[in-house]
Structures are given as structure tokens and as C-alpha cells.
Motif scaffolding. Structure first.
Motif, mmCIF file in Angstrom:
data_model
loop_
_atom_site.group_PDB
_atom_site.id
_atom_site.type_symbol
_atom_site.label_atom_id
_atom_site.label_comp_id
_atom_site.label_asym_id
_atom_site.label_seq_id
_atom_site.Cartn_x
_atom_site.Cartn_y
_atom_site.Cartn_z
ATOM 1 N N UNK A 98 1.283 4.019 -2.993
ATOM 2 C CA UNK A 98 0.950 5.404 -2.665
ATOM 3 C C UNK A 98 2.109 6.317 -3.050
ATOM 4 N N UNK B 92 2.300 14.130 1.094
ATOM 5 C CA UNK B 92 1.036 13.430 0.845
ATOM 6 C C UNK B 92 1.066 12.037 1.466
ATOM 7 N N UNK B 93 2.221 11.367 1.330
ATOM 8 C CA UNK B 93 2.369 10.036 1.918
ATOM 9 C C UNK B 93 2.210 10.118 3.430
ATOM 10 N N UNK C 253 -6.433 3.598 7.504
ATOM 11 C CA UNK C 253 -6.286 4.185 6.171
ATOM 12 C C UNK C 253 -6.085 3.090 5.128
ATOM 13 N N UNK C 254 -6.848 3.135 4.048
ATOM 14 C CA UNK C 254 -6.751 2.103 3.013
ATOM 15 C C UNK C 254 -6.485 2.746 1.657
ATOM 16 N N UNK C 255 -6.286 1.900 0.666
ATOM 17 C CA UNK C 255 -6.080 2.387 -0.698
ATOM 18 C C UNK C 255 -7.286 3.167 -1.197
ATOM 19 N N UNK D 199 6.104 13.345 -0.580
ATOM 20 C CA UNK D 199 6.357 12.785 0.750
ATOM 21 C C UNK D 199 5.343 13.307 1.759
ATOM 22 N N UNK E 24 2.196 9.209 -5.902
ATOM 23 C CA UNK E 24 2.479 10.598 -5.530
ATOM 24 C C UNK E 24 3.686 11.132 -6.301
ATOM 25 N N UNK F 30 -1.377 10.718 4.434
ATOM 26 C CA UNK F 30 -2.282 9.575 4.296
ATOM 27 C C UNK F 30 -1.985 8.485 5.304
ATOM 28 N N UNK F 31 -0.705 8.315 5.642
ATOM 29 C CA UNK F 31 -0.360 7.245 6.573
ATOM 30 C C UNK F 31 -0.130 7.784 7.987
ATOM 31 N N UNK G 141 0.832 -1.203 0.000
ATOM 32 C CA UNK G 141 0.000 0.000 0.000
ATOM 33 C C UNK G 141 0.871 1.259 0.000
#
Lengths: 353, 353
Positions: free
Chosen positions: A254, B278-279, B136-138, B276, A258, B282-283, A250
């Protein structure tokens, strides 16, 4: 230590069969030239692949069969249809007969486990086998078992897993007394299933010379590399493995998405390519390919069904290492030495239940 | 839907206490101005923090106590020492008395669960509570429960979790009939624990109007977003959560280290900064902060003990949402409607066992 390792390959196993298995063997042979291969499967499909790899051809012998276990066969079906005739069975049979030191298959897990167990039988003192994997951690690698062979199990089962896992880790990591942790929720002694707490008490009390028991490890402790060996029954071991694999995939996706979102980030990707390559290398699922079946009278390695030739080569490498360092003998010695203790645990439990 | 949400905060909970809880509340208040806070704890430590946040001060009332549950207290100790007097207890008590719609604490999980259960009691038809998280998922986010409140459990327990999780997902994701999967190993119906297979049969047979049961989901299916709600008993749910969290952290660290290894990759990092970011967004574990206790006569949210003010604000947000959309009432309605069916399952099981 074996000077020459003889490996039986189920050439028909996996989503692709010979077109992955044969080039995979060729890659592994480059890394370990002291290997001989038995290639079990459909000669008409194996030979054309083999022609492309003369060195492998020279080190191989084909055992022909046109029966193959399908990826969708249930274990019982596979045993009924494929016993004594399928490429999977014959690869295991070569181990049974002493014609090979280890069998490697990318065929379906349930069928491979059922056949291995049926034909090779479990080791004395071991009730149920385990699938063992190598997990990339912050500190290097850890051995994790059971990844899904056996659901549930008592304290005796968990202690057996600890002993077998420690034998494998000592071979793989060249450590005489690897650290071992029991997978649990919460690090306190009061939490978790009864059998895990009991196994913990036994491991602490026995203080085995072959392993250094460090206590409970939580799910996030595996990746931290808190222990060389992480022990769990097959259900939770499988859940941990799949949850971790899923998260790694995942995050990689991601990040990839990005990085492609703007020309600036694409440029950044180019500059930092080596960093991404290193990340890929370290978290490469190919490199963790190769689940070792432990607890049987013979070595069997399971590769992912959907793997590439590179990935299959890693599974062969794992088999090579296990056979080369005579893992089976080592496990047997440890079980014999600790056998009395393990069996007395079992006897005590049976008396109570 | 509640127009005004009253939130009781255990101001002394967590590694830091008021210095994280109070600024966290201030952040959350900016996002949801229709909130009133009860700040429970040591007035002498709360007031200086509150002075820095006039808007929060205007929306808050302090309930003084100088008793606090410590992070190392065992649940039984916490109940013995902290009942009726501790900040944790008094926050829960405010919910019990109807003075608050939800309690939020970063105090130790075992103590918070024990006190919540002792004081609020479980809902009719629910034997044992669950900790529920947002994963958090895809595809976005999923509700996952139980993350470790209750180890083990029969088919009835799993079906109750499915119903409660679906209620939460319908509120959170605004879906009238969220999809629900049961965490298992292997997607085939033949694998897994007996109680999971049984719960699967019940969910399929009942075909509840409030949820769309999609079958088994493996550990890597959570992150794929295969279902809006993933149901597991607390042991495997916790293992999955921790294994995934650990892997995410491991990959982030690995990437960070690799990006700093050369000036070229550092440059790449600068260019790709937005990717980065954004990553990270999200995570971000902060954003998944806030485990909701389900199955009790009142709403309680558990924050990570080591979280920041930002992270604590997310836990308050979760509590706000749950109270605002009247989750408890919704769960009660669903349980009442399905209660007969659930109880008949239980009765049948009890008759057999």
C-alpha cells in the motif's frame, strides 16, 4: 559451545534448489567461517554453482543423490518415495548419524516434519514437535512457537513448548531466564481454552528457574514484545504468524503504491529513503526466515520455499546459532531437570481423561 | 429497507462515556440524517454534551439511568448488578421492545455480549452468537467472523457463521452471492481441525444460493481479500484480528520513528504527506470500529472502548447500515431457507456424539 559447526543442506529443497541454496551457504559462510557444509543433492547441479564460490567449495563436501522430494508431495508420499534416498532424508540422516550438527532445508514443510519426526524421533518427555520462529517486535525479537507443526494439544504439551522455547530464547538472546507468555484471547484468567488456563496454572505453580512466566498475551502483544517467548498450539500460532505476515506485506505494498502516485511523493520517497530502508530491514521477512523444529533428537531448520539466497543464508545462520550454542543439549538438560514435573502433569491428566 | 433508523446508544459505555458518545453521534447524524437516537445514561452528563450539538439534540431522546456497567465488570457481575437498570441493558432493552432498530455500546465486550445474549436470545437454529468485523484488505473490505464471542464450535456452528457472514456481506458490499472462505492453516484439504474440514465438506456439498464457498483461506489470505467473508471460530478469529492489528500498529510506529530520524527524512515526509495520509486512511482502526453481534434476535454493535468520537461515529455508521438494510430480517430469511439443512447437520452430529 561448538567450535566448528557442521551443517547438512538439502541442496534440492525450495522452489529453485542449488541456485539459491549454494549462494545462500556462501553468504552465511562469510558470517560464520567456522562452518563445514554437507551439500546433499544432484552433483551435476551443485558443482557448477559451487565453482562460483571457492571459499564455500573448500568448506564443503557433496553427498550425491538424484532423488528429491517435490514441493507438492504429501508427507506420506514423501516418506514413501524419498525415505533413505532423497536429499531431504539424507540431510536429516547426517544429523541422525552425528555427521552434521543441524540440517537445513527449504523443502516442503509437511514432508520435512514427517521425515524429521520419523527418523530423529521426539525427545524423551515430548510427544509432539513444534516449529519455532523468530518474530520481529517493537523491542527486538521474540521466539514464537508452535507455528504449525502440531494442531491442538493439552496443557502438558503447552508447558513443554514453554520449556523448549525458553531454552531457545536463552541461547538466542543470551538471557538466563527469558520471559514466557501464553497466547490467548483476553488477558483475564477466565478466558480461553481449558488447556491454556491449565498450562498457565502449572507454569505459575512450578515457577521454573529457567523461565519467567508472565501470563497470557493477546495477539497484538506478540509484536509489542511483551514476552521473549510466546507459546501457542500450532493452529493458532500459524494463524497469528500468517495474519501478521499478511498485514506487513499489505501495508508495505500500500505504501509503495501510494509513494508512486505523484511526483511529489516520489521525491519524498527519495529524501526519506533511509527511513524506508530501515523499515524494510526491520520487517524483512528474509530475516525471520528459518523455522526451527524443536522437540526432536536433532536440529532441523526449515527455510521458506520461495526464499532468495539472502533469505536462505538467514535460515542457515539460525541453524548455525542453534548448533553453536548447543541448543539441543540445553533443551535436554532442561527437560531432564523438569522432566519429573512435566511427566507428573501428564500422568495426572491421563489419569483424569 | 428502513427509511428511518432508530439507534439506542449506551451513552456511558467506553473509557470516556458521553464526551465521546455524544459528539460521535453528532458526526454520524451528519452522514445519515434519517436517524433518531435514544441516548441512555446519566442525564446530568449527557445534556451538557448535547447542548453543543443542536441537530443531534433535535433528533434525540434521553433515557435516564444512573447505573453504568464498568469496564472491569465480569460478564456475570454486569448481569447481576446491571440487569434492568444499567445504560447498557436499557439500550439493549430498547431493541428488545422494538423501540430501537439497533443498539451501540463502547462498554466492555464480555458484559455486552452476556446481556445481549441473555435479553435478546439467539436466533432459531443458532446456538451461539458471533462478533463480526470489517477488515480492510488489498481489494477493499471483507467481513470476518467470529472475532471472539464463542470459543470453539462444531461444523454446524461454522456453517451458521458462514450463512450469517454472507448475509452481512451481501448487505454491506451489495453482492447477491458473496464469496466465503474458512480460515485454516495450509490450503490443502488434509490440514486443520476436523470440524473445519467437515464444515468445508458441508458448504461444498450444499452449494448454497446465498454464498459462493471458495475453500480454505490462510491467515495471510484475509488481507489479500481472497474472500468477501472469512469464517473462523472465535479463538482463532480473535488471534488473527489482534495479530494483524498489532502488526499494523507496529509498522506505523516504526515508520513514524524512522521518518523523524533525520531532517532529510522529515522533508521526505512532508513531500509524501498525501501518501501517508492515504495509508492512514486505509488502515485506520477507527474505520474498522464496530463489531456486529450476529446470531441474536436484535442488532447490537460493539465499539472499541478506547475509541475517539470519530471512531464511535464509525461504529454507529455500521449499526445504521445494518439496520437500514434490514440485516436481521435477511439473516432470518436465509436461516429459515437453509434451516432444514443446517438443523439436519446438527441433528446428525448430535446423534454421533
Amino acid at each position: 559451545m561448538l567450535s566448528k559447526v557442521r551443517i547438512a543442506l538439502d541442496a534440492m529443497g525450495g522452489d529453485v534448489g542449488p541456485a539459491v541454496v549454494i549462494p545462500g551457504a556462501a553468504i552465511s559462510l562469510q558470517r560464520h567461517s567456522a562452518t563445514e557444509f554437507l551439500l546433499v543433492g544432484d552433483r551435476a547441479r551443485i558443482e557448477p554453482e559451487l565453482e562460483k564460490h571457492p571459499a564455500l567449495k573448500a568448506a564443503s563436501r557433496i553427498v550425491h543423490t538424484d532423488v528429491a522430494v517435490s514441493g507438492s508431495d504429501k508427507p506420506s508420499q514423501a516418506l514413501r518415495r524419498g525415505r533413505r534416498t532423497s536429499s531431504m532424508w539424507l540431510a536429516i540422516d547426517a544429523v541422525k548419524k552425528g555427521e552434521a550438527d543441524v540440517a537445513v532445508s527449504a523443502g516442503n514443510t509437511g514432508a520435512l516434519m514427517a521425515m524429521s519426526r520419523f527418523h530423529l524421533r521426539t525427545l524423551p518427555g515430548i510427544d509432539r514437535p513444534a516449529i519455532t520462529g523468530i518474530w520481529p517486535t517493537k523491542r527486538g525479537e521474540s521466539v514464537v512457537l508452535d507455528l504449525g507443526a502440531t494442531i491442538g494439544g493439552d496443557a502438558h504439551h503447552l508447558v513443554s513448548l514453554a520449556v523448549m522455547g525458553a531454552a531457545m530464547a536463552s541461547v538466542l538472546f543470551n538471557k538466563p531466564r527469558p520471559t514466557v507468555g501464553l497466547l490467548n484471547i483476553g488477558a483475564e484468567e477466565i478466558k480461553g481454552h481449558e488447556e491454556i488456563r491449565e498450562a498457565s496454572e502449572i507454569l505459575r505453580a512450578r515457577n521454573l528457574p529457567e523461565l519467567d512466566y508472565i501470563g497470557f498475551v493477546e495477539g497484538d502483544g506478540i509484536g509489542k514484545g511483551l514476552a521473549d517467548v510466546i507459546v501457542a498450539e500450532g493452529f493458532s500460532g500459524n494463524i497469528a504468524l500468517k495474519a501478521a505476515e499478511g498485514t506487513a506485506r499489505q501495508m508495505a505494498e500500500l505504501l509503495r503504491n501510494e509513494m508512486q502516485r505523484s511526483w511529489l511523493s516520489k521525491l519524498g520517497y527519495l529524501f526519506a529513503r533511509s527511513a524506508f530502508q530501515a523499515l524494510r530491514d526491520k520487517m524483512d521477512p528474509n530475516k525471520s526466515n528459518g523455522g526451527v523444529f524443536l522437540g526432536l533428537n536433532g536440529l532441523v531448520v526449515k527455510s521458506h520455499g520461495g526464499t532468495s539466497a539472502e533469505g536462505f543464508a538467514y535460515a542457515i545462520d539460525v541453524g548455525y546459532e542453534m548448533a553453536h550454542y548447543d541448543l539441543l543439549n540445553k533443551i535436554n538438560q532442561m527437560l531432564n531437570r523438569e522432566g519429573g514435573a512435566l511427566n507428573s502433569v501428564q500422568a495426572a491428566q491421563e489419569a483424569v481423561s
